[in-house]
Design an enzyme around this catalytic site. Structure first.
Site, PDB file in Angstrom:
ATOM      1  N   LYS A   1       0.809  -1.233   0.000  1.00  0.00           N
ATOM      2  CA  LYS A   1       0.000   0.000   0.000  1.00  0.00           C
ATOM      3  C   LYS A   1       0.839   1.279   0.000  1.00  0.00           C
ATOM      4  CE  LYS A   1      -4.253  -1.623   2.231  1.00  0.00           C
ATOM      5  NZ  LYS A   1      -5.170  -1.434   3.363  1.00  0.00           N
TER       6      LYS A   1
ATOM      7  N   ASP B   1     -10.242   2.987   2.401  1.00  0.00           N
ATOM      8  CA  ASP B   1     -10.402   2.410   3.749  1.00  0.00           C
ATOM      9  C   ASP B   1     -11.090   3.414   4.687  1.00  0.00           C
ATOM     10  OD1 ASP B   1      -9.352  -0.110   3.328  1.00  0.00           O
ATOM     11  OD2 ASP B   1      -7.310   0.474   3.847  1.00  0.00           O
TER      12      ASP B   1
HETATM   13  P1  NAP Z   1      -0.059  -2.833   9.512  1.00  0.00           P
HETATM   14  O1  NAP Z   1       0.141  -1.545   8.786  1.00  0.00           O
HETATM   15  O2  NAP Z   1       0.935  -3.923   9.355  1.00  0.00           O
HETATM   16  O3  NAP Z   1      -0.217  -2.478  11.091  1.00  0.00           O
HETATM   17  C1  NAP Z   1      -0.329  -3.507  12.036  1.00  0.00           C
HETATM   18  C2  NAP Z   1      -0.716  -2.924  13.376  1.00  0.00           C
HETATM   19  O4  NAP Z   1      -0.964  -4.015  14.283  1.00  0.00           O
HETATM   20  C3  NAP Z   1       0.383  -2.075  14.019  1.00  0.00           C
HETATM   21  O5  NAP Z   1      -0.208  -1.068  14.808  1.00  0.00           O
HETATM   22  C4  NAP Z   1       1.113  -3.115  14.900  1.00  0.00           C
HETATM   23  O6  NAP Z   1       1.814  -2.540  15.984  1.00  0.00           O
HETATM   24  C5  NAP Z   1      -0.079  -3.885  15.426  1.00  0.00           C
HETATM   25  N1  NAP Z   1       0.262  -5.232  15.901  1.00  0.00           N
HETATM   26  C6  NAP Z   1       0.625  -6.301  15.143  1.00  0.00           C
HETATM   27  N2  NAP Z   1       0.836  -7.390  15.933  1.00  0.00           N
HETATM   28  C7  NAP Z   1       0.606  -6.974  17.216  1.00  0.00           C
HETATM   29  C8  NAP Z   1       0.656  -7.620  18.485  1.00  0.00           C
HETATM   30  N3  NAP Z   1       0.991  -8.920  18.591  1.00  0.00           N
HETATM   31  N4  NAP Z   1       0.336  -6.901  19.597  1.00  0.00           N
HETATM   32  C9  NAP Z   1      -0.011  -5.592  19.484  1.00  0.00           C
HETATM   33  N5  NAP Z   1      -0.076  -4.923  18.311  1.00  0.00           N
HETATM   34  C10 NAP Z   1       0.237  -5.613  17.196  1.00  0.00           C
HETATM   35  O7  NAP Z   1      -1.454  -3.493   9.107  1.00  0.00           O
HETATM   36  P2  NAP Z   1      -2.816  -2.744   8.684  1.00  0.00           P
HETATM   37  O8  NAP Z   1      -2.925  -2.719   7.223  1.00  0.00           O
HETATM   38  O9  NAP Z   1      -2.908  -1.482   9.454  1.00  0.00           O
HETATM   39  O10 NAP Z   1      -3.919  -3.793   9.204  1.00  0.00           O
HETATM   40  C11 NAP Z   1      -4.177  -3.976  10.574  1.00  0.00           C
HETATM   41  C12 NAP Z   1      -5.393  -4.889  10.748  1.00  0.00           C
HETATM   42  O11 NAP Z   1      -6.546  -4.270  10.191  1.00  0.00           O
HETATM   43  C13 NAP Z   1      -5.255  -6.252  10.061  1.00  0.00           C
HETATM   44  O12 NAP Z   1      -5.843  -7.229  10.885  1.00  0.00           O
HETATM   45  C14 NAP Z   1      -6.072  -6.079   8.794  1.00  0.00           C
HETATM   46  O13 NAP Z   1      -6.613  -7.303   8.336  1.00  0.00           O
HETATM   47  C15 NAP Z   1      -7.182  -5.154   9.283  1.00  0.00           C
HETATM   48  N6  NAP Z   1      -7.780  -4.373   8.198  1.00  0.00           N
HETATM   49  C16 NAP Z   1      -9.090  -4.555   7.968  1.00  0.00           C
HETATM   50  C17 NAP Z   1      -9.702  -3.816   6.980  1.00  0.00           C
HETATM   51  C18 NAP Z   1     -11.156  -4.025   6.727  1.00  0.00           C
HETATM   52  O14 NAP Z   1     -11.644  -3.576   5.680  1.00  0.00           O
HETATM   53  N7  NAP Z   1     -11.875  -4.654   7.627  1.00  0.00           N
HETATM   54  C19 NAP Z   1      -8.978  -2.891   6.199  1.00  0.00           C
HETATM   55  C20 NAP Z   1      -7.612  -2.735   6.482  1.00  0.00           C
HETATM   56  C21 NAP Z   1      -7.010  -3.496   7.488  1.00  0.00           C
HETATM   57  P3  NAP Z   1       3.372  -2.107  15.801  1.00  0.00           P
HETATM   58  O15 NAP Z   1       3.324  -0.736  15.151  1.00  0.00           O
HETATM   59  O16 NAP Z   1       3.898  -2.090  17.173  1.00  0.00           O
HETATM   60  O17 NAP Z   1       4.013  -3.138  14.924  1.00  0.00           O
END
Ligand code: NAP
Length: 282
Positions: A66, A102
């Site tokens: 992204k 999003d």
């Molecule tokens: P990302 O950019 O990789 O960010 C991941 C986030 O999760 C960061 O804040 C990370 O913290 C945190 N994290 C990961 N593992 C963790 C753990 N074990 N304990 C605490 N925090 C943790 O990913 P993203 O694109 O933002 O997506 C995040 C989530 O949203 C995913 O589950 C994704 O499937 C979901 N999502 C859903 C939609 C929807 O349409 N429903 C759309 C987009 C995303 P750190 O910064 O400390 O690494």
């Protein structure tokens, strides 16, 4: 000519987006297909370049591309620029336009699923990755009154909070175990999990990002994770008497917004919902 679209991601095999978008094309008799394109970082530039050909409507972009995709596009709208991530590309006569649906998916799902508009709300946002950034800018644009951002890596929450200062929203950053963050949860009108904590097959499957005791009965609790449909966080929230929203509506509404940008037509949201649920086996 069959028009083409799809999603760049890695891994992407289990995406439910093809089911959702192809059902939408079929329901309106549009001769187009949507595919999942498993794309490594090395292959991204060539994949994106191929979208310029006249048979491509455009594409979606997901993890891990992204941010990286942005340098390959001709224009990026203001919201996607501020969020720092593109999830939708439209091919306009060979020019590639990037945007981020999003934020809209988040706001539309809140409104449609819970009748919630964010103006004046005190919100807790957990996470500081791409999804959290989209939600944060959507909340600022929707005039939420205060935003407490908590993240495992607190520096990322701090940097997001300081970037948001220009929007006028009162944003503060916390670590996940900070007592002030836990008090903010108790007071919040809306708590949003935008981390992958609780995600099926993820590193923290079975966990919740906050202790159950800090969820108040009057709160709306939103989890962007859509598989499982009821995460441990949402189950705790239900037990606390809060109103809950899972991640599937956001997925459908961000997809619907992208679909409309490609086709110029109103997306058949109900059809997309049904197809997404079926693809997830719900
Ligand atoms: P990302 O950019 O990789 O960010 C991941 C986030 O999760 C960061 O804040 C990370 O913290 C945190 N994290 C990961 N593992 C963790 C753990 N074990 N304990 C605490 N925090 C943790 O990913 P993203 O694109 O933002 O997506 C995040 C989530 O949203 C995913 O589950 C994704 O499937 C979901 N999502 C859903 C939609 C929807 O349409 N429903 C759309 C987009 C995303 P750190 O910064 O400390 O690494």
């Amino acid at each position: 000519m069959t028009l083409l679209s799809g999603i760049f991601g890695y891994p992407i095999r289990h995406s439910i987006s093809p089911a959702m978008h192809n059902a939408a094309f079929a329901s309106l008799d549009i001769d187009a297909v949507y595919s999942a394109w498993e794309t490594t970082p090395d292959d991204l530039a060539a994949g994106v370049a191929s979208l310029r050909s006249e048979d491509y409507l455009g594409a979606n972009v997901t993890v891990p591309h992204k941010q990286a995709v942005m340098v390959h596009l001709d224009e990026i709208d203001d919201l996607a620029t501020r969020i720092g991530a593109v999830n939708t590309i439209v091919n306009r006569d060979g020019r590639l336009m990037g945007s981020n649906t999003d934020a809209l998916g988040f706001i539309n799902s809140l409104r449609s699923e819970a009748g919630v508009t964010v103006a004046g709300l005190e919100v807790v946002l957990i996470g500081a990755g791409g999804a959290a950034r989209a939600a944060a800018y959507a909340l600022a644009e929707g005039r939420a009154s205060a935003l407490a951002i908590a993240n495992r890596t607190v520096e990322r929450a701090e940097s997001l909070a300081s970037e948001l200062a220009e929007t006028g929203i009162l944003a503060n950053a916390f670590g996940l175990h900070d007592p002030d963050f836990l008090s903010a949860c108790e007071r919040a009108d809306l708590i949003v999990n935008s981390t992958s904590v609780g995600m099926l097959h993820g590193p923290a499957e079975g966990d919740s990002p906050v202790p159950a005791e800090v969820i108040s009965p009057g709160c709306v609790v939103y989890d962007m994770v859509y598989n499982p449909p009821k995460t441990p966080f949402l189950l705790d929230a239900e037990r606390a008497g809060a109103q809950v929203i899972g991640g599937l509506p956001m997925l459908v509404y961000q997809g619907a917004a992208a679909w409309s940008r490609w086709t110029g037509r109103e997306a058949p949201v109900d059809v997309m919902f049904e197809a997404a649920k079926e693809a997830l086996g719900l």
